[in-house]
Design a protein around this motif. Structure first.
Motif, PDB file in Angstrom:
ATOM      1  N   ILE A 147       8.857  -7.557  -8.943  1.00 57.81           N
ATOM      2  CA  ILE A 147       8.745  -6.210  -9.507  1.00 57.81           C
ATOM      3  C   ILE A 147      10.003  -5.434  -9.119  1.00 57.81           C
ATOM      4  O   ILE A 147      10.339  -5.360  -7.940  1.00 57.81           O
ATOM      5  CB  ILE A 147       7.492  -5.483  -8.954  1.00 57.81           C
ATOM      6  CG1 ILE A 147       6.226  -6.331  -9.225  1.00 57.81           C
ATOM      7  CG2 ILE A 147       7.351  -4.089  -9.546  1.00 57.81           C
ATOM      8  CD1 ILE A 147       5.041  -5.928  -8.391  1.00 57.81           C
ATOM      9  N   ASP A 148      10.692  -4.891 -10.118  1.00 58.89           N
ATOM     10  CA  ASP A 148      11.949  -4.165  -9.865  1.00 58.89           C
ATOM     11  C   ASP A 148      12.915  -4.995  -9.020  1.00 58.89           C
ATOM     12  O   ASP A 148      13.571  -4.484  -8.114  1.00 58.89           O
ATOM     13  CB  ASP A 148      11.677  -2.823  -9.163  1.00 58.89           C
ATOM     14  CG  ASP A 148      11.036  -1.810 -10.093  1.00 58.89           C
ATOM     15  OD1 ASP A 148      11.155  -1.995 -11.315  1.00 58.89           O
ATOM     16  OD2 ASP A 148      10.424  -0.851  -9.607  1.00 58.89           O
ATOM     17  N   ARG A 202      17.187  -0.077  -6.982  1.00 56.20           N
ATOM     18  CA  ARG A 202      15.849   0.515  -7.087  1.00 56.20           C
ATOM     19  C   ARG A 202      15.910   2.021  -6.832  1.00 56.20           C
ATOM     20  O   ARG A 202      16.699   2.474  -6.003  1.00 56.20           O
ATOM     21  CB  ARG A 202      14.895  -0.142  -6.077  1.00 56.20           C
ATOM     22  CG  ARG A 202      14.615  -1.595  -6.421  1.00 56.20           C
ATOM     23  CD  ARG A 202      13.581  -2.215  -5.529  1.00 56.20           C
ATOM     24  NE  ARG A 202      14.055  -2.405  -4.163  1.00 56.20           N
ATOM     25  CZ  ARG A 202      13.275  -2.776  -3.161  1.00 56.20           C
ATOM     26  NH1 ARG A 202      11.989  -2.961  -3.348  1.00 56.20           N
ATOM     27  NH2 ARG A 202      13.778  -2.937  -1.951  1.00 56.20           N
ATOM     28  N   LEU A 203      15.079   2.755  -7.554  1.00 57.68           N
ATOM     29  CA  LEU A 203      15.047   4.211  -7.415  1.00 57.68           C
ATOM     30  C   LEU A 203      13.944   4.628  -6.446  1.00 57.68           C
ATOM     31  O   LEU A 203      12.869   4.027  -6.421  1.00 57.68           O
ATOM     32  CB  LEU A 203      14.782   4.863  -8.777  1.00 57.68           C
ATOM     33  CG  LEU A 203      15.894   4.703  -9.822  1.00 57.68           C
ATOM     34  CD1 LEU A 203      15.412   5.192 -11.180  1.00 57.68           C
ATOM     35  CD2 LEU A 203      17.142   5.462  -9.403  1.00 57.68           C
ATOM     36  N   ILE A 204      14.211   5.661  -5.672  1.00 58.20           N
ATOM     37  CA  ILE A 204      13.202   6.180  -4.742  1.00 58.20           C
ATOM     38  C   ILE A 204      12.030   6.732  -5.548  1.00 58.20           C
ATOM     39  O   ILE A 204      12.221   7.420  -6.556  1.00 58.20           O
ATOM     40  CB  ILE A 204      13.825   7.302  -3.874  1.00 58.20           C
ATOM     41  CG1 ILE A 204      14.936   6.725  -2.981  1.00 58.20           C
ATOM     42  CG2 ILE A 204      12.770   8.009  -3.034  1.00 58.20           C
ATOM     43  CD1 ILE A 204      15.818   7.769  -2.318  1.00 58.20           C
ATOM     44  N   CYS A 205      10.814   6.424  -5.131  1.00 56.96           N
ATOM     45  CA  CYS A 205       9.607   6.922  -5.795  1.00 56.96           C
ATOM     46  C   CYS A 205       9.606   8.453  -5.748  1.00 56.96           C
ATOM     47  O   CYS A 205       9.751   9.046  -4.678  1.00 56.96           O
ATOM     48  CB  CYS A 205       8.366   6.365  -5.089  1.00 56.96           C
ATOM     49  SG  CYS A 205       6.828   7.119  -5.664  1.00 56.96           S
ATOM     50  N   GLU A 206       9.470   9.070  -6.906  1.00 56.63           N
ATOM     51  CA  GLU A 206       9.524  10.543  -6.966  1.00 56.63           C
ATOM     52  C   GLU A 206       8.333  11.188  -6.263  1.00 56.63           C
ATOM     53  O   GLU A 206       8.392  12.330  -5.837  1.00 56.63           O
ATOM     54  CB  GLU A 206       9.543  11.011  -8.432  1.00 56.63           C
ATOM     55  CG  GLU A 206      10.861  10.736  -9.125  1.00 56.63           C
ATOM     56  CD  GLU A 206      10.890  11.290 -10.541  1.00 56.63           C
ATOM     57  OE1 GLU A 206      10.061  12.163 -10.849  1.00 56.63           O
ATOM     58  OE2 GLU A 206      11.736  10.845 -11.321  1.00 56.63           O
ATOM     59  N   ASN A 225       2.672   1.587  -4.953  1.00 52.60           N
ATOM     60  CA  ASN A 225       2.015   0.500  -4.214  1.00 52.60           C
ATOM     61  C   ASN A 225       2.534   0.384  -2.787  1.00 52.60           C
ATOM     62  O   ASN A 225       2.681  -0.714  -2.243  1.00 52.60           O
ATOM     63  CB  ASN A 225       2.190  -0.846  -4.946  1.00 52.60           C
ATOM     64  CG  ASN A 225       1.446  -0.875  -6.262  1.00 52.60           C
ATOM     65  OD1 ASN A 225       0.290  -0.451  -6.316  1.00 52.60           O
ATOM     66  ND2 ASN A 225       2.086  -1.314  -7.318  1.00 52.60           N
ATOM     67  N   GLY A 226       2.868   1.532  -2.198  1.00 53.43           N
ATOM     68  CA  GLY A 226       3.278   1.543  -0.788  1.00 53.43           C
ATOM     69  C   GLY A 226       4.695   1.064  -0.539  1.00 53.43           C
ATOM     70  O   GLY A 226       5.103   0.893   0.610  1.00 53.43           O
ATOM     71  N   ILE A 227       5.497   0.853  -1.604  1.00 51.41           N
ATOM     72  CA  ILE A 227       6.835   0.267  -1.432  1.00 51.41           C
ATOM     73  C   ILE A 227       7.887   1.347  -1.177  1.00 51.41           C
ATOM     74  O   ILE A 227       8.884   1.123  -0.504  1.00 51.41           O
ATOM     75  CB  ILE A 227       7.235  -0.546  -2.694  1.00 51.41           C
ATOM     76  CG1 ILE A 227       6.213  -1.633  -2.983  1.00 51.41           C
ATOM     77  CG2 ILE A 227       8.609  -1.181  -2.539  1.00 51.41           C
ATOM     78  CD1 ILE A 227       6.302  -2.170  -4.398  1.00 51.41           C
ATOM     79  N   GLY A 228       7.680   2.532  -1.760  1.00 55.15           N
ATOM     80  CA  GLY A 228       8.676   3.593  -1.617  1.00 55.15           C
ATOM     81  C   GLY A 228       9.692   3.625  -2.748  1.00 55.15           C
ATOM     82  O   GLY A 228      10.551   4.497  -2.806  1.00 55.15           O
ATOM     83  N   TYR A 229       9.631   2.636  -3.643  1.00 60.96           N
ATOM     84  CA  TYR A 229      10.539   2.592  -4.799  1.00 60.96           C
ATOM     85  C   TYR A 229       9.709   2.519  -6.079  1.00 60.96           C
ATOM     86  O   TYR A 229       8.633   1.911  -6.096  1.00 60.96           O
ATOM     87  CB  TYR A 229      11.420   1.340  -4.761  1.00 60.96           C
ATOM     88  CG  TYR A 229      12.416   1.282  -3.622  1.00 60.96           C
ATOM     89  CD1 TYR A 229      13.619   1.987  -3.689  1.00 60.96           C
ATOM     90  CD2 TYR A 229      12.172   0.513  -2.493  1.00 60.96           C
ATOM     91  CE1 TYR A 229      14.552   1.916  -2.655  1.00 60.96           C
ATOM     92  CE2 TYR A 229      13.089   0.437  -1.446  1.00 60.96           C
ATOM     93  CZ  TYR A 229      14.277   1.142  -1.539  1.00 60.96           C
ATOM     94  OH  TYR A 229      15.188   1.085  -0.521  1.00 60.96           O
ATOM     95  N   ALA A 230      10.226   3.115  -7.165  1.00 60.78           N
ATOM     96  CA  ALA A 230       9.571   2.993  -8.473  1.00 60.78           C
ATOM     97  C   ALA A 230      10.650   3.001  -9.546  1.00 60.78           C
ATOM     98  O   ALA A 230      11.344   3.997  -9.721  1.00 60.78           O
ATOM     99  CB  ALA A 230       8.596   4.147  -8.686  1.00 60.78           C
ATOM    100  N   GLY A 231      10.825   1.867 -10.213  1.00 62.21           N
ATOM    101  CA  GLY A 231      11.823   1.766 -11.285  1.00 62.21           C
ATOM    102  C   GLY A 231      13.216   1.434 -10.744  1.00 62.21           C
ATOM    103  O   GLY A 231      13.444   1.438  -9.529  1.00 62.21           O
TER     104      GLY A 231
END
Length: 567
Positions: free
Chosen positions: A215-216, A452-456, A495-501
């Motif tokens: 994922i990403d 990877r982008l930081i989860c907003e 999902n607890g990763i800290g990154y999204a997209g």
């Protein structure tokens, strides 16, 4: 607060001066044609935004508006409303109060949904208004298939016992859809598509089977089962891909198509014998994956303006370089999408065809029948094309044909595996292409990586750790002071990763007259020395750091880009 009143969205938005009467008329006509919800149509037409609609409804109904992007969910609480009903009623459980539940609804005026949810949850409910697009993403993320996959894995273990079953016969028999192995694979595919995984890894280990999703760009463990079920899954997948089910000692490659929730997904499959059986990797190519436009790729403005001008030339070669999985094909198809007009003939030669673009001719290479890149490319030139995309330059012959096509009045796009833009022309010369052809054919090289982008939803300020601080000191020197650094702490959205997209990091080298002269010389160092000033302050590392300082990615993601360049 009781049941909300019924209101007409169009009238409400006009009353609050969010849209005009004319915009409503256009949207209603569009709604009649498509049958879609009025709110969706208004947003798609650009007349308003999800947020404005939600705020207007919130004011009118006197109910809270909850922005789901920043809401931290309790997954167990959300699952009290079954997935089918959550999707049907466009609703999600947000909070448990003393005597009621707070429910986020895309349409709080849907009185039938309101009553049904109260009946299902056996408690009073209060409505809050939420964005439909964010609500659907939330449902996809929270109603995951992980538990279902675990359950099916255990069911499959029980079915197998210690005996061996002919899964070929099982797969071919009537009612195969009920077989646990089929159900388990269906659930794995559904889960992978739901969370936008690019690859599924099925790996037999000494005493367990491990299934992981990419994922990403990062591998995430999904589920584990008994190693006994690994051969069953591999066998069933081989049947679906038309591979030789009796051959377990040699690697095999194949393709299959799966239908997941009305989506057609092309799957590239690779099997390889390993110590404890066969490991299977599935690359998911979602046909519904939308083609990106150049302005959505994250290209820096200076590169985007120049790249858009370069791709409109009538001849020459433009190369996009980077490692596997760095988004090269996405960039090239964004360029082709811009050029795809009725007055241009575009032919692509690929292995495999990853995107389907209407109006262009796409050819799939097939080495088994000697349909190689070079052979297809030679035939392509007799098809009178204006633009040619060569999936990858792998050998001297393909390089020479591509360069010659660029010299003879065709615009040629291709990819190459090199670490940065400056080393790319030299790589072609190393392959055996004459330096004069490389110097005169290539117009520009775009090198790229993905970060990877930081989860907003959970981004927060942080301090770099010791290793990151040392790297920043080495790269920036005294310029590192005074910058803000951020990271995601992990939440239900990511999902607890800290990154999204992810987004792209790019550098572009355009062939100027002095670079052409340097490429014509025998000395590779002369070319690199001439190229360096052209990229000063605009290298991949510089662009990655710009994203760090903008608070969009982390120092560790920028370090990955820089380390890959040094290797």
């Amino acid at each position: 607060m009781g049941r909300p009143e019924k209101i007409r969205l169009g009238d409400l938005l006009i009353a609050q001066k969010i849209i005009s009467q004319e915009q409503l008329r256009v949207a209603l006509e569009q709604q009649k044609k498509t049958g879609r919800r009025l709110g969706r149509v208004l947003v798609e037409q650009g007349f308003t935004s999800d947020e404005q609609i939600c705020e207007a409804m919130s004011r009118q109904l006197n109910v809270p508006y909850v922005n789901l992007k920043f809401y931290n969910f309790n997954n167990d609480l959300v699952r009290r409303l079954p997935e089918a009903q959550a999707r049907r009623f466009r609703a999600v459980v947000l909070e448990e109060k003393r005597a009621s539940y707070l429910i986020g609804m895309a349409d709080p005026t849907d009185l039938f949904a309101f009553d049904e949810i109260a009946r299902l949850l056996k408690r009073d409910v209060e409505a809050a208004v939420v964005s439909e697009a964010l609500l659907l993403q939330t449902i996809d993320r929270i109603y995951r298939r992980t538990e279902q996959i675990d359950g099916l894995a255990r069911e499959l273990e029980r079915d197998l016992g210690d005996s061996y079953v002919d899964f070929g016969a099982l797969g071919a028999s009537a009612g195969a859809e009920e077989a646990p192995v089929v159900k388990m694979l269906q659930s794995v595919f559904e889960d992978a598509i739901q969370i936008n995984a690019s690859d599924v890894h099925i790996e037999p280990l000494e005493n367990r089977l491990q299934i992981r999703f990419r994922i990403d760009g990062a591998l995430m463990p999904q589920t584990q089962g008994d190693s006994k079920i690994a051969p069953a899954l591999a066998l069933r997948l081989k049947l679906m891909a038309g591979l030789d089910i009796s051959e377990k000692r040699l690697p095999q490659d194949g393709r299959l198509m799966v239908a997941v929730r009305d989506q057609k997904v092309d799957v590239r499959m690779s099997t390889m014998p390993c110590q404890y059986g066969e490991t299977v990797v599935l690359r998911l190519l979602n046909r519904k994956a939308t083609l990106q436009s150049l302005d959505r790729l994250g290209l820096p403005e200076d590169i985007q303006v120049r790249f858009s001008e370069l791709i409109r030339r009538t001849a020459g070669m433009i190369l996009v370089t980077g490692p596997t999985g760095s988004g090269k094909t996405t960039t090239l198809y964004a360029a082709l999408n811009e050029l795809n007009t009725p007055d241009r003939k575009i032919i692509t030669v690929e292995d495999p065809v990853e995107y389907r673009l209407p109006g262009i001719t796409q050819v799939q290479v097939n080495e088994k029948i000697d349909l190689s890149f070079a052979r297809v490319l030679r035939s392509t030139l007799r098809q009178d094309p204006d633009v040619i995309l060569v999936g990858e330059i792998r050998d001297e012959e393909t390089a020479q044909i591509g360069l010659r096509a660029a010299l003879t009045g065709h615009l040629v796009f291709s990819t190459l595996h090199t670490k940065d833009a400056a080393s790319t022309p030299l790589r072609l010369i190393d392959m055996g292409a004459p330096s004069y052809m490389v110097a005169t054919s290539i117009h520009a090289v775009l090198a790229q990586r993905l970060v990877r982008l930081i989860c907003e939803s959970c981004g927060m300020d942080t301090e770099p750790d010791a290793e990151e601080a040392r790297w920043l000191e080495a790269v920036l020197g005294p310029r590192q002071a005074g910058h803000r650094y951020r990271r995601g702490k992990g939440c239900s959205h990511c999902n607890g990763i800290g990154y999204a997209g992810r987004t792209g990091v790019y550098e572009m080298l355009e062939m100027t007259p002095d670079l052409v002269r340097a490429a014509n010389k025998a000395d590779p160092n002369a070319f690199l020395d001439t190229a360096r000033p052209h990229l000063k302050g605009r290298t991949l590392t510089d662009r990655a750091l710009a994203l760090v300082f903008a608070g969009r990615t982390t120092v560790s993601e920028a370090m990955k880009v820089a380390v890959a360049l040094e290797e």
